[in-house]
Scaffold this active site. Structure first.
Site, PDB file in Angstrom:
ATOM      1  N   LYS A 104       0.865  -1.344  -0.129  1.00 27.23           N
ATOM      2  CA  LYS A 104      -0.117  -0.016   0.063  1.00 27.23           C
ATOM      3  C   LYS A 104       0.881   1.293   0.081  1.00 27.23           C
ATOM      4  O   LYS A 104       0.520   2.224  -0.815  1.00 27.23           O
ATOM      5  CB  LYS A 104      -0.853   0.023   0.994  1.00 27.23           C
ATOM      6  CG  LYS A 104      -2.113  -0.940   1.143  1.00 27.23           C
ATOM      7  CD  LYS A 104      -2.804  -1.205   2.446  1.00 27.23           C
ATOM      8  CE  LYS A 104      -3.862  -2.184   2.494  1.00 27.23           C
ATOM      9  NZ  LYS A 104      -4.747  -2.269   3.823  1.00 27.23           N
ATOM     10  N   SER A 136      -0.631   0.711   5.767  1.00 26.56           N
ATOM     11  CA  SER A 136      -1.157  -0.138   7.085  1.00 26.56           C
ATOM     12  C   SER A 136      -1.822  -0.958   6.862  1.00 26.56           C
ATOM     13  O   SER A 136      -2.856  -1.095   5.845  1.00 26.56           O
ATOM     14  CB  SER A 136      -1.371   0.667   8.454  1.00 26.56           C
ATOM     15  OG  SER A 136      -1.354  -0.070   9.517  1.00 26.56           O
ATOM     16  N   ASP A 137      -1.860  -2.330   7.632  1.00 28.56           N
ATOM     17  CA  ASP A 137      -2.841  -3.409   7.677  1.00 28.56           C
ATOM     18  C   ASP A 137      -2.942  -4.120   8.735  1.00 28.56           C
ATOM     19  O   ASP A 137      -1.895  -4.172   9.401  1.00 28.56           O
ATOM     20  CB  ASP A 137      -2.439  -4.504   6.096  1.00 28.56           C
ATOM     21  CG  ASP A 137      -3.346  -5.035   5.871  1.00 28.56           C
ATOM     22  OD1 ASP A 137      -4.298  -4.819   5.142  1.00 28.56           O
ATOM     23  OD2 ASP A 137      -3.589  -6.338   6.058  1.00 28.56           O
ATOM     24  N   GLN A 138      -4.046  -4.870   8.937  1.00 34.36           N
ATOM     25  CA  GLN A 138      -4.379  -5.612  10.001  1.00 34.36           C
ATOM     26  C   GLN A 138      -4.759  -6.764   9.783  1.00 34.36           C
ATOM     27  O   GLN A 138      -6.133  -6.836   8.945  1.00 34.36           O
ATOM     28  CB  GLN A 138      -5.245  -4.709  11.028  1.00 34.36           C
ATOM     29  CG  GLN A 138      -5.118  -5.617  12.250  1.00 34.36           C
ATOM     30  CD  GLN A 138      -6.209  -4.680  13.424  1.00 34.36           C
ATOM     31  OE1 GLN A 138      -7.436  -4.559  13.104  1.00 34.36           O
ATOM     32  NE2 GLN A 138      -5.464  -4.003  14.262  1.00 34.36           N
ATOM     33  N   ALA A 185       0.444  -4.178  10.887  1.00 29.45           N
ATOM     34  CA  ALA A 185       1.590  -3.807  10.128  1.00 29.45           C
ATOM     35  C   ALA A 185       1.586  -2.305   9.856  1.00 29.45           C
ATOM     36  O   ALA A 185       0.635  -1.979   9.399  1.00 29.45           O
ATOM     37  CB  ALA A 185       2.230  -4.654   9.205  1.00 29.45           C
TER      38      ALA A 185
END
Length: 201
Positions: free
Chosen positions: A61, A77-79, A114
């Site tokens: 991203k 960011s990613d979850q 992250a």
């Protein structure tokens, strides 16, 4: 003699995310920033762990948006909710949220959160993970139904908003970066932005 830090031009900041939760979190830092939605396929790869999926997508991203904003420090960011190695995504609707919460009741779930910061102009890239271990109470079906009807957290990984009524579903939260569970670990984000040349204070 070097210029005082306050008079140096500030590198622009771009949040590469469509998440209103991340936008609200980043606004706490009182930095001017833009928002750009990254065009990234978020499908897991075969055999990919939740941890690796979150790290890969956060960096993808940030890189995707940085290619359009080369002079900016871009945050991605990613979850991914991790239940014994199985990724749990956003439920999307009531029935899937009920099923998720029934599976998680009485169990520990690790929310793999992250964050990446990328500046294409300088070649800067940093990536980090802020795992959050969450223990759910042994929830009754009535509690699950009441919660979901009240908050409708269908756009949240794990079907609960800890910053709202969802806190009542939980027995414990273990984390070294307290905003990570909401979707953006601000301690790590601040560290990376400073390293990228963006003063926070």
């Amino acid at each position: 003699m070097p210029e005082p830090l306050a008079t140096l031009p500030r590198r622009p900041v771009v949040l590469g995310s469509s998440s209103r939760y991340r936008r609200e979190l980043l606004s706490r830092l009182r930095l001017p920033f833009e928002v750009a939605v990254p065009d990234v396929d978020e499908s897991p790869r075969a055999g990919e762990t939740p941890r690796d999926l979150a790290l890969r997508l956060a960096l993808a991203k940030a890189r995707a948006v940085a290619s359009q904003h080369p002079g900016a420090a871009v945050i991605g960011s990613d979850q991914v909710a991790d239940l014994d190695g199985e990724p749990l995504g956003k439920p999307g609707d009531h029935e899937r949220a009920v099923a998720q919460l029934r599976r998680m009741r009485g169990r520990a779930v690790v929310f793999q959160t992250a964050v990446a910061v990328v500046c294409a102009e300088t070649g800067f890239e940093q990536l980090d993970l802020a795992p959050v271990r969450v223990v759910f109470r042994d929830l009754g079906d009535g509690e699950i139904e009441s919660y979901l009807r009240a908050e409708q957290p269908y756009d949240c990984a794990g079907s609960a908003r800890s910053e709202g009524l969802g806190i009542a579903l939980l027995q414990a939260i273990e984390s070294d970066d307290p905003t990570a569970l909401v979707g953006l670990p601000l301690i790590r984000t601040c560290r990376m932005l400073r390293a990228a040349g963006v003063p926070i204070l």
